[in-house]
Design an enzyme around this catalytic site. Structure first.
Site, short mmCIF file in Angstrom:
data_model
loop_
_atom_site.label_atom_id
_atom_site.label_comp_id
_atom_site.label_asym_id
_atom_site.label_seq_id
_atom_site.Cartn_x
_atom_site.Cartn_y
_atom_site.Cartn_z
N THR A 35 7.78 13.81 -3.75
CA THR A 35 6.85 12.57 -2.87
C THR A 35 7.08 12.83 -1.04
O THR A 35 6.66 12.88 -0.40
CB THR A 35 5.86 11.58 -2.77
N HIS A 130 7.34 19.79 -18.63
CA HIS A 130 5.85 19.92 -18.11
C HIS A 130 5.70 21.32 -17.64
O HIS A 130 4.66 22.40 -17.17
CB HIS A 130 5.37 19.36 -17.50
#
Ligand SMILES: [Zn+2]
Length: 257
Positions: A35, A130
């Site tokens: 982030t 992922h």
């Protein structure tokens, strides 16, 4: 929040000493480490899906495979994926430092942004549970190639570019909702977790399975667990050291001491 203020310098120092003693470290990272590089998380107030519900629909495998319009939207969104321009931050670089010190056994990441490799982590040590946005994979023949090739075709006017090998549906090489994880990748993530003396979990809520299982697996195999996150996680009870605060501040202090 005030977590940073609440975390004492003593706690950070003690955790840094534990990390300094470790010879085989496995790092597990989640969205929180990215982030600070401007990669939005998915469901927060500024999250990708909060601001763009069509992206969430595209993330569901059944919609993507059955609806050409969903794919057309997805390809347009991929042109503007934040990962193309994002730069690694001090958190990513701290993990490179561990590798430079010869102590990084493996890096398991739930992130698909490729920022660890961009920071300089050896790609062979990165286990992307992922998947990654930097590659495409054909749903029919499994052909895997650089995303940039296919994005060039989208820019040239193809709305839903098919596989150049077999004509099948192309998708980014990420795990969509409704899509099974790759068993070999998960197996590798869990086994490296059992081989480390410190498991360092960074920026993950540790609530998404099976990746989160790396923590209890490491603990059961005798590793110390260090958790660094902005907020409480689902695995705090396993932590020998729980460091809540700004990741890009804590991580460098943790690995260079
Ligand atoms: Zn194909």
């Amino acid at each position: 929040m005030g977590h940073s203020a609440a975390m004492s310098a003593d706690l950070l120092e003690a955790a840094a000493a534990a990390v300094a003693d470790a010879r085989r470290i496995v790092v597990l990272t989640g969205a929180g480490i990215s982030t600070d590089s401007g990669i939005p998380d998915f469901r927060g107030p500024n999250g990708l899906w909060t601001k763009n519900p069509a992206a969430e629909k595209a993330s569901k495998l059944e919609h993507y495979l059955s609806d050409p319009e969903v794919r057309a939207v997805a390809w347009q969104n991929r042109l503007h994926t934040p990962a193309w321009t994002a730069e690694p931050n001090d958190g990513h670089r701290a993990i490179v430092e561990l590798e430079t010190q010869g102590r990084l056994h493996a890096l398991v990441t739930q992130n698909i942004d490729g920022l660890h490799q961009k920071a300089g982590t050896d790609p062979d040590r990165v286990i992307e549970v992922h998947g990654t946005v930097w590659w495409t994979r054909c749903w029919e023949c499994d052909d895997r190639r650089a995303m940039a090739e296919t994005l060039d075709r989208v820019r040239a006017g193809e709305v839903d570019p098919p596989c150049v090998v077999c004509g099948g549906i192309l998708k980014s090489d990420t795990i969509s909702f409704g899509q099974a994880l790759v068993p070999e990748v998960i197996d590798r993530a869990l086994s490296v977790s059992e081989e480390c003396d410190v498991l360092l979990a960074v920026g993950s809520t540790l609530s998404v399975f099976p990746a989160a299982n790396c923590v209890p697996r490491a603990k059961a195999a005798g590793a110390q667990v260090v958790i660094v996150n902005g907020d409480s996680t689902a695995m705090d009870r396993y932590a020998d050291w729980l460091l809540l605060g700004q990741i890009a501040d804590i991580l460098p202090a943790l690995v260079t001491s």
